[in-house]
Design a protein around this motif. Sequence first.
Motif, PDB file in Angstrom:
ATOM      1  N   UNK A  29      71.336  30.334  22.027  1.00  0.00           N
ATOM      2  CA  UNK A  29      71.490  30.239  19.907  1.00  0.00           C
ATOM      3  C   UNK A  29      72.601  28.651  20.933  1.00  0.00           C
ATOM      4  N   UNK A  30      73.210  29.470  21.947  1.00  0.00           N
ATOM      5  CA  UNK A  30      74.413  28.065  22.074  1.00  0.00           C
ATOM      6  C   UNK A  30      74.002  27.381  22.539  1.00  0.00           C
ATOM      7  N   UNK A  31      72.890  26.890  23.336  1.00  0.00           N
ATOM      8  CA  UNK A  31      72.340  25.379  23.835  1.00  0.00           C
ATOM      9  C   UNK A  31      71.728  24.792  22.512  1.00  0.00           C
ATOM     10  N   UNK A  32      70.951  25.318  21.674  1.00  0.00           N
ATOM     11  CA  UNK A  32      70.497  25.500  21.115  1.00  0.00           C
ATOM     12  C   UNK A  32      71.747  24.305  19.910  1.00  0.00           C
ATOM     13  N   UNK A  33      72.252  25.464  19.903  1.00  0.00           N
ATOM     14  CA  UNK A  33      73.232  24.912  19.031  1.00  0.00           C
ATOM     15  C   UNK A  33      74.274  22.874  19.196  1.00  0.00           C
ATOM     16  N   UNK A  34      73.858  23.694  20.304  1.00  0.00           N
ATOM     17  CA  UNK A  34      74.810  21.824  21.118  1.00  0.00           C
ATOM     18  C   UNK A  34      74.350  20.622  20.912  1.00  0.00           C
ATOM     19  N   UNK A  35      72.627  21.228  21.087  1.00  0.00           N
ATOM     20  CA  UNK A  35      71.207  20.339  21.406  1.00  0.00           C
ATOM     21  C   UNK A  35      71.376  19.676  19.569  1.00  0.00           C
ATOM     22  N   UNK A  36      71.547  20.387  18.877  1.00  0.00           N
ATOM     23  CA  UNK A  36      71.398  20.503  16.701  1.00  0.00           C
ATOM     24  C   UNK A  36      72.683  19.354  17.225  1.00  0.00           C
ATOM     25  N   UNK A  37      73.805  19.679  17.485  1.00  0.00           N
ATOM     26  CA  UNK A  37      74.840  19.017  16.922  1.00  0.00           C
ATOM     27  C   UNK A  37      75.052  17.263  17.844  1.00  0.00           C
ATOM     28  N   UNK A  38      74.120  17.197  18.538  1.00  0.00           N
ATOM     29  CA  UNK A  38      73.933  16.012  18.976  1.00  0.00           C
ATOM     30  C   UNK A  38      73.052  14.770  17.962  1.00  0.00           C
ATOM     31  N   UNK A  39      71.714  15.729  17.272  1.00  0.00           N
ATOM     32  CA  UNK A  39      70.745  15.668  16.106  1.00  0.00           C
ATOM     33  C   UNK A  39      71.332  15.175  14.691  1.00  0.00           C
ATOM     34  N   UNK A  40      72.900  16.311  14.623  1.00  0.00           N
ATOM     35  CA  UNK A  40      73.115  16.574  13.207  1.00  0.00           C
ATOM     36  C   UNK A  40      72.870  15.727  12.389  1.00  0.00           C
ATOM     37  N   UNK A  41      72.895  13.855  12.192  1.00  0.00           N
ATOM     38  CA  UNK A  41      72.793  13.488  11.433  1.00  0.00           C
ATOM     39  C   UNK A  41      71.975  13.111  10.346  1.00  0.00           C
ATOM     40  N   UNK A  42      70.603  13.490  11.348  1.00  0.00           N
ATOM     41  CA  UNK A  42      69.484  13.307  11.451  1.00  0.00           C
ATOM     42  C   UNK A  42      68.385  14.337  10.854  1.00  0.00           C
ATOM     43  N   UNK A  43      69.711  15.975  10.592  1.00  0.00           N
ATOM     44  CA  UNK A  43      68.882  16.578   9.785  1.00  0.00           C
ATOM     45  C   UNK A  43      69.156  16.938   8.304  1.00  0.00           C
TER      46      UNK A  43
END
Length: 537
Positions: free
Chosen positions: A291-305
């Motif tokens: 979940x932490x890994x996923x969160x880190x990856x998602x933060x990188x693309x946050x603007x596109x979500x």
Amino acid sequence: MSEGAVKKEEKPRKFQAIRGTRDLLPPETAFWNRVEQTAHEVFATFGFGEIRVPIFEPTELFARAVGGDTDIVSKEMYTFEDHDFSDLDKLRTILLFRAPDIYNLHSISLYKNQLAEFLAAFEAGLAKSEMPIPSTPDNRRALENLQKLVTSINFILQDFDSTPQVLARFDLRVDEARQALRVISFGDVLSLRPEATASVCRAYIEHGMNSVPQPVKLYYMGPMFRRERPQKGRYRQFYQIGAEVLGGSDAPAIDAEVIEMVMTFFDRLDLQGVQLELNSIGCRECRPKYVELLRAELLKVKDKLGADSQRRIETNPLRVLDSKLESEQGIIATLPHIADHLCEDCKTHYAAVKHQLEMRGVIYRENWRLVRGLDYYMRTTFEITAHGLGSQNAVCGGGRYDGLVELLGGPATKGIGFAIGEDRLILSLQESGKAPAAQGRDVYIAWMGDRAHATAIRAAKDLRKAGFSVELPPVELKFGKALGQADKLGARYALILGDNEVAEGLWTLKTLADGSQTKFTEADLIEHLRKSNQVSS
Ligand code: HAM
């Protein structure tokens, strides 16, 4: 127009089923019964016994089991406070929202009296022997605080000289009283069940089922309630058929057998387009890291979500994988898969579940994005879709939930189960042409004359006792009309009883499909119908 005229024209309110609920009518209900009967039969062959749990439970049970942050608990439950203290509740509202005018002696003394009145009734409510106000820590603290405050207010107002200091002290006490009043609950906060796994676990603990041979295999069926936006296949009162295996080991064969059981049930009903999707979402060891890994990856693309997914990066990143938003699909495809981050135990368990499914000839498709919307899952998760359901196509969802019983105050216990959406199951069966035929009658009794009526009543009783469905017209009808009705009701036979038949002791049985008629004695008739039933069924 006079008032009277308006009243006359007022039509009585037309009541309708609440949005998201519906009436199930015959002949459809016969189909529901058949589906449920099949579930009873199939589940019994796997050694499951039926459990019936209440339709409402403490809200806290669902909050703890399903998760306070899930959509189900945070938005969709029908919740109410259950108590006998509506007058006290009203007085509390007055004390909370009608602040006393501190420059008006009358207003101050009214407040003082009302607070004292509230305190006395609250104390009495807590001490009641039947259905008392619950003695929760919050309520006990509120009682203590209110007792102090009432004494203190009395003291302040004893020699009331309305100096600014005295008024300020009084005002402060009013504020404190408000805080104390706010936390009071007069009864249990209850919710209509949005699902039944939490209730089954509660019952497992309550009845000490951990001391009977494990695992305990239970199934249930009945209505569930979620305040979702209604659409095809999605209702606010819907029905589930579910099963749970509690206790014993977490052997992968248990996961596989539970899934095999649902598939057998669907197969028996000849459900079309059945697809089983499978995943493992790890355990307390490996999932937080993923979940932490996923969160880190998602933060990188946050603007596109989208906004929902952005919020979920913080609250529950796994739920982002559930997103159906077209614009997010490309991004989600690039995210790390949980299967690559499972710990050794989870990896072995998942591989063994797949192997066990293969041994049972159960066809599955792996879906690494299948995370499910309830917090209690770990390791195995699965969903089943079927033909003809549009966007609400999940007809069954389930998974493993080791640790849930413990979370609810019971012993460490393994658990796995599923729930089928019965409304969707029936919808899918109907879409593929398995609608039930209207329920006809076996025998329509056309009678004329008083003597024939008495004979007809006896004949109806005997035929029903022998298991035939019988329509007995309540008033005399000419034979022509009676036969017309028998046709409309889809009866297979008309039993014609007139004065002649009764006098002769020979009854006329007309087969409505071909119009042929045969005479029978009373004794022969049932035998004949039994035989012809065996031939036709
Ligand atoms: P669930 O996925 O929330 O899981 O619900 C199971 C099934 O109930 C869904 O796949 C769907 O067919 C049906 N369903 C849910 N909401 C609605 C609705 N508003 N209208 C019509 N059908 C609906 C559970 O409830 C878990 N308790 C399943 C479980 C049991 N997991 C382990 N044991």
